[in-house]
Design a protein around this motif. Structure first.
Motif: not given
Lengths: 310, 434
Positions: A101, A72, A50, A69
């Motif tokens: 997100k 993700v 993650n 990153q």
């Protein structure tokens, strides 16, 4: 293609090694189980995938390139101990996570309302999380995890704390998500869910990967030379008849109808014909089948063997 | 970057909408104004002064004792023994026969607690009486008159000037009080809002919301967003207070003050008011004179905001590191000593330094980032050179960058550590992790 590939990943914490040279590959579109006793390092591995923590050594690849990153946003993560802001309203909270997100305000709102309708929880939108029951909060949490249509979903112990109804709902959703093209990795202690859901597994014990592969293959491998007999007659005479061809008596119990059900492991290379003939001569055999070990057994045997070795 | 804004926005909106926030924001200015005026107003009320019964065995002191407003003397012919049991007399003073030769033969009796202030006053009075009596005994003729001629009553009228020599109306007592009030506000804000940062981090850590958030945002950014969001709440509160106080001064004060008071206020500002002639309490007038200047209020609040931002960022990042290293509020409460002690030290020095705002101790403490906010706010109302304000702010803001860099490292590791409370050695180790 592998959506996630961990290559010789190690992670050390103060005083102990959480992961030691762990490698695994998760095929795209699969449901992948991450198994292991408590404290084996599962959560650490999930956190590394993650991008929450970085490995000390080793590399994690996502869709063929090194994990960054930015990737993700293509991952949905449901942590083991699920939490939401208690004082925050459900709708606002879901919007907050969706926007984190990278979803636009408009998309987030539209998709959230769809999900809330699907789960029949539209009237919760303006409720505070602290007013919800645990099961209700879990539904909200699940929606937050899958909302941004991630390619990869990571569930850490998704079934712990779910009642059977919610657990079934979750199972159905996991299958549905896979049907829609997502890959799912989940860690669990619930072995029956592994048998019904997982295509592949990795078993981690004491920060090492001790078993990896396709669930059916593994079960067949562990189930080689294992047969189950149901018969009327004396089990001791059957065992005596097999003699030293039997390596171990895995289980034997008596059915309600008075028949005995017995599972035996034979020495490798024992002929099937021979076994059936001997059994037929000794007892009144009513059924005979090759026996696949449960994931529970495989888990316990592998971990115990591994612990004995180290 | 976008995600930092989302975090800031969440922290801010969730907090300013709370009923508690709205309530304290509206109520505090009332309390503050009440506190400013209370001492001046209360001194006028006071309770009826209690008399001191004096038994003068020497017969030489009593004629020289002069009554004070708050402390009249009553000469009693009764013997001491009867006074001891007379419950109407609460405090009595017994002067020995040989008082002129032996100034220690004085006893003060009181039922219940005695007051140091009263004792000091009596001591001075008896000292003066003995000295007067001794002078008379020397029989130097008209010495008393001569002394009276020599005596000088000094009254200092204080004028604050800037570098251009312009004079501004200022009262050092009032600026001292405003300075203390500002320091106190800073102290309150730093501790209260710092604790909010800490609690918010502990909460996220405990309910594991953190694990979801950090998949979308770097821990350092999350920490910054949190500090900035909560800091913005504090700034909002200060701005609302400044506006409320300004509104009170502009619209409410003229209504309740009355013409007489305004005339006196105008006279005070013009420097033509004789304190003895004023019908309004002189202290109240002085406070009003300062407060009724809007530009003064706004400049004070302007500095307050600058030092609040600085002080808050500095301490909030420490609070963030503490919140990240513990699992529960109790452990956090223990560790926050590291934040509370320097703030309180700052506040305590601010109280003494406010009386002497230009001392070198004041300058030194203004350059130490941990005490600078409180110290500077106690000095600014009395006037501090611009250069010193700028360098104090510069040092403060540069240290913030350094402290945040350090605490972010602890935060980043700490938020995923559960269980045992770390010791200082472990914290430093965390900060060294790559």
């Amino acid at each position: 293609m592998d959506i996630v590939k961990a290559d010789h990943v190690s992670k050390q914490f103060v005083g102990h090694k959480a992961l030691d040279d762990v490698s695994l590959a998760v095929p795209e579109g699969s449901i992948y189980g991450l198994l292991g006793p408590n404290g084996a390092g599962k959560t650490t591995l999930l956190r590394i995938i993650n991008h929450i923590t970085a490995p000390d050594s080793g590399t994690v690849y996502f869709c063929g390139h090194q994990l960054t990153q930015a990737d993700v946003n293509s991952i949905g993560y449901l942590p083991e101990e699920r939490g939401l802001y208690k004082k925050m309203k459900v709708g606002e909270q879901a919007m907050f996570f969706a926007r984190l997100k990278g979803m636009s305000k408009h998309d987030a709102s539209a998709q959230l309302h769809q999900w809330f309708e699907k789960f029949g929880i539209t009237e919760w939108w303006n409720k505070k999380v602290e007013e919800l029951s645990k099961g209700m909060a879990q539904k909200v949490q699940f929606i937050i995890t899958v909302l941004h249509n991630p390619k990869l979903l990571i569930f850490d112990e998704p079934f712990s704390g779910f009642d059977p109804i919610n657990a079934k709902l979750l199972k159905d959703e996991i299958l549905e998500l896979r049907k829609n093209g997502a890959t799912i990795i989940f860690s669990t202690h619930n072995m029956s869910s592994v048998e019904t859901l997982c295509d592949e597994i990795t078993l981690i014990n004491k920060s090492h990967n001790i078993l990896s592969g396709n669930v059916n293959e593994i079960r067949h491998r562990f189930g080689a030379d294992r047969y189950q007999f149901t018969f009327a007659g004396d089990e001791r005479s059957l065992l005596a008849a097999f003699g030293d061809r039997v390596v171990s008596n895995i289980s034997s119990d008596r059915n309600e109808d008075g028949n005995t059900r017995m599972t035996l492991r034979f020495a490798p290379g024992t002929s099937l014909h021979d076994i059936i003939a001997t059994a037929n001569d000794t007892v009144a055999l009513s059924s005979f089948s090759a026996d696949l070990p449960s994931m529970d057994e495989i888990f316990i045997t592998s971990v115990e063997n591994n612990n004995r070795k180290s | 970057m976008n995600n930092i804004l989302l975090v800031i926005n969440r922290e801010y909106t969730q907090r300013v909408r709370k009923k508690g926030f709205i309530f304290t924001t509206l109520l505090m200015p009332v309390v503050m104004l009440a506190l400013m005026f209370a001492p001046a107003l209360l001194s006028g009320i006071g309770s009826a002064p209690e008399a001191i019964t004096v038994v003068d065995n020497s017969g030489k002191i009593a004629p020289y004792l002069i009554d004070h407003y708050s402390l009249p003397y009553v000469i009693s012919p009764l013997p001491v023994d009867s006074l001891r049991t007379d419950t109407d007399v609460n405090t009595f003073l017994v002067i020995g026969e040989d008082i002129i030769e032996n100034p220690t033969s004085v006893s003060l009796y009181h039922r219940g607690g005695g007051s140091i202030e009263t004792e000091t006053l009596i001591k001075d009075d008896i000292k003066n009486a003995i000295e007067a009596r001794r002078l008379e005994d020397l029989q130097l003729g008209n010495l008393k008159e001569l002394l009276g001629e020599v005596e000088a009553d000094v009254v200092i009228s204080s004028h604050k000037i800037d570098n251009q020599g312009n004079e501004s109306s200022s009262n050092s007592l009032t600026s001292y009080l405003i300075g203390i009030a500002m320091s106190f506000i800073l102290y309150m804000f730093i501790i209260i809002y710092g604790q909010l940062v800490m609690m918010s981090i502990i909460e996220e850590k405990n309910n594991r919301v953190l694990e979801i958030i950090v998949t979308s945002i770097k821990p350092t950014h999350l920490m910054l967003g949190k500090i900035i969001g909560i800091g913005a709440v504090a700034i909002t509160q200060v701005i609302i207070w400044a506006l409320l106080i300004a509104g009170f001064i502009t619209f409410v004060l003229p209504g309740i003050a009355g013409d007489q008071m305004f005339a006196e206020l105008a006279a005070l500002k013009a420097g033509t008011l004789n304190p003895a002639d004023a019908t309004t309490d002189f202290g109240v007038l002085q406070v009003m004179a300062m407060l009724s200047s809007l530009s003064y209020i706004f400049s004070i609040f302007g500095y307050l905001i600058l030092f609040l931002i600085g002080g808050f960022m500095l301490y909030a990042s420490l609070y963030a590191a503490i919140g990240a290293s513990v699992d529960n509020a109790q452990d956090g409460a223990q560790l926050q000593v590291f934040c509370i002690v320097p703030v309180i030290v700052g506040l305590m020095f601010a109280m003494t330094i406010g009386q002497n705002p230009d001392s070198s101790l004041a300058t030194i403490l203004s350059m130490i980032p941990f005490t600078a906010p409180m110290i500077m706010m106690s000095r600014i109302p009395a006037g501090v050179p611009a250069g010193e304000i700028i360098s104090s702010l510069a040092i403060l803001y540069v240290s913030i960058v350094a402290i945040i860099w350090f605490t972010a490292k602890i935060y980043r590791v700490g938020i995923f550590m559960y269980g045992k409370k770390p010791n200082l050695k472990e914290l430093i180790k965390w900060a060294r992790y790559k």
